[in-house]
Design a protein around this motif. Sequence first.
Motif, PDB file in Angstrom:
ATOM      1  N   GLU A  71       0.938  -1.117  -0.182  1.00  0.00           N
ATOM      2  CA  GLU A  71      -0.055  -0.085  -0.002  1.00  0.00           C
ATOM      3  C   GLU A  71       0.688   1.394  -0.178  1.00  0.00           C
ATOM      4  N   LYS A  72       2.194   1.249   0.482  1.00  0.00           N
ATOM      5  CA  LYS A  72       2.985   2.496   0.535  1.00  0.00           C
ATOM      6  C   LYS A  72       4.239   2.148   0.127  1.00  0.00           C
ATOM      7  N   GLN A  74       6.686   3.564  -1.175  1.00  0.00           N
ATOM      8  CA  GLN A  74       7.714   4.544  -0.798  1.00  0.00           C
ATOM      9  C   GLN A  74       8.535   3.883   0.410  1.00  0.00           C
ATOM     10  N   ASP A 204       8.123   9.242  -8.355  1.00  0.00           N
ATOM     11  CA  ASP A 204       6.854   8.829  -8.630  1.00  0.00           C
ATOM     12  C   ASP A 204       6.157   9.410 -10.003  1.00  0.00           C
ATOM     13  N   GLN A 220       2.131  16.628  -8.040  1.00  0.00           N
ATOM     14  CA  GLN A 220       1.002  15.924  -7.140  1.00  0.00           C
ATOM     15  C   GLN A 220       0.145  14.983  -8.022  1.00  0.00           C
ATOM     16  N   GLU A 221       0.170  13.694  -7.574  1.00  0.00           N
ATOM     17  CA  GLU A 221      -0.605  12.761  -7.974  1.00  0.00           C
ATOM     18  C   GLU A 221      -2.049  13.044  -7.866  1.00  0.00           C
ATOM     19  N   ASP A 223      -4.822  11.175  -7.546  1.00  0.00           N
ATOM     20  CA  ASP A 223      -5.229  10.471  -6.248  1.00  0.00           C
ATOM     21  C   ASP A 223      -4.646  10.339  -5.084  1.00  0.00           C
ATOM     22  N   ARG A 224      -3.585  10.958  -4.975  1.00  0.00           N
ATOM     23  CA  ARG A 224      -2.861  11.024  -3.600  1.00  0.00           C
ATOM     24  C   ARG A 224      -3.177  12.439  -2.669  1.00  0.00           C
ATOM     25  N   GLU A 226      -2.779  15.411  -0.460  1.00  0.00           N
ATOM     26  CA  GLU A 226      -1.813  16.381  -0.166  1.00  0.00           C
ATOM     27  C   GLU A 226      -1.439  16.475   1.290  1.00  0.00           C
ATOM     28  N   ASN A 227      -0.360  16.232   1.690  1.00  0.00           N
ATOM     29  CA  ASN A 227       0.366  16.486   2.886  1.00  0.00           C
ATOM     30  C   ASN A 227       1.096  17.476   3.168  1.00  0.00           C
ATOM     31  N   ARG A 262      10.037   3.423 -10.476  1.00  0.00           N
ATOM     32  CA  ARG A 262       9.710   3.845  -9.453  1.00  0.00           C
ATOM     33  C   ARG A 262      10.802   3.546  -8.267  1.00  0.00           C
TER      34      ARG A 262
END
Length: 339
Positions: A71-72, A74, A204, A220-221, A223-224, A226-227, A262
Amino acid sequence: MQNAQIARNGRSGYYEARWSEQGRSRTQSLRTKDHGVAMERLQELQAADRKLTTAATGLSLRDICEQYVREKPQQDHSLRLIVREFGDLHPDDLDHAELYSYRLARETRVEPSTVRREFSALTAALNWAKKPRNRLLPKDFVVDIELPPNGAPRREFMPEALEAQVYEFAQARALSSDELKMRRAGVFVCIALRTAARKQAIQDLTWQRVDLVSGLIQFQEPDRAENRKRRPTVPVAQDLLPVLEHTWGLRDENNPFVLGSRGDTRKGVKRLLREAGAGDYRTHDLRRTWASLRANWGVPMEEIAAVLGDDVATTRKHYAHLQPGYLASAVNARGRIAA
């Protein structure tokens, strides 16, 4: 019995643990009239119960981390050595002394911040496993991993002449290298030195978010979420355009990533920087170099912040002292008499 509370039995005077399980009330004597001892025994019982619950799932730390990385992705690099060292253990068997020994051994080869990142990734994986939608660990599983302290912020950046030398070298590798690893590193360095994007944002990046006609890169993706590490949209620099056009021409139509994958670029970039004569600069130093040089050149803080994806206050904190005439008007101010 993880939601158990202690209460004194009215008849015997002994403390007992009381909790509910599957809609039924449960009790277990703690065999003491001392409140402090009763609390200690309750905690021991809860720890044993939690360990049995975790073991019953049949999941090792490796199992949990592998599901988390799916799921992550990265986090794969940060967790790789942790899993190699402790992967066969159940999460309850993680030992503070062994983690500390691992930390000491790692810090002989890497910065404390690297170990902190690894321990943070492990903490995040265990917290992820507790979430109700995952149910890999009991929701009251306690994640108690001591993080190494943050190191002092790095202030290193390339001088202007060295930055130009590195960019020229990276551009040549991106446009002509037959070695895939070095061509990929060259493209990465060119993008980093012209957009100030973070490593993961570049890794990415897909062609769908690179518009060579309008000259914009959207990091910025869609569907991601934002943080705080925002990924802005930035223009394509004039000397970056030929690199992207050449890379576009070599792309695999079934592979969406600008870098071809990636995968981690750290080793390739480190090698390229050494061969370019830059010595021991790190990947994040490319971002710092971009911002530091723009501050030296008098670019407004608001514009630097916009490209970095940081707020203006943070950007001023790190780069305002590099601007021409920094605080000069303040220190040279004089009153009417002095004037």
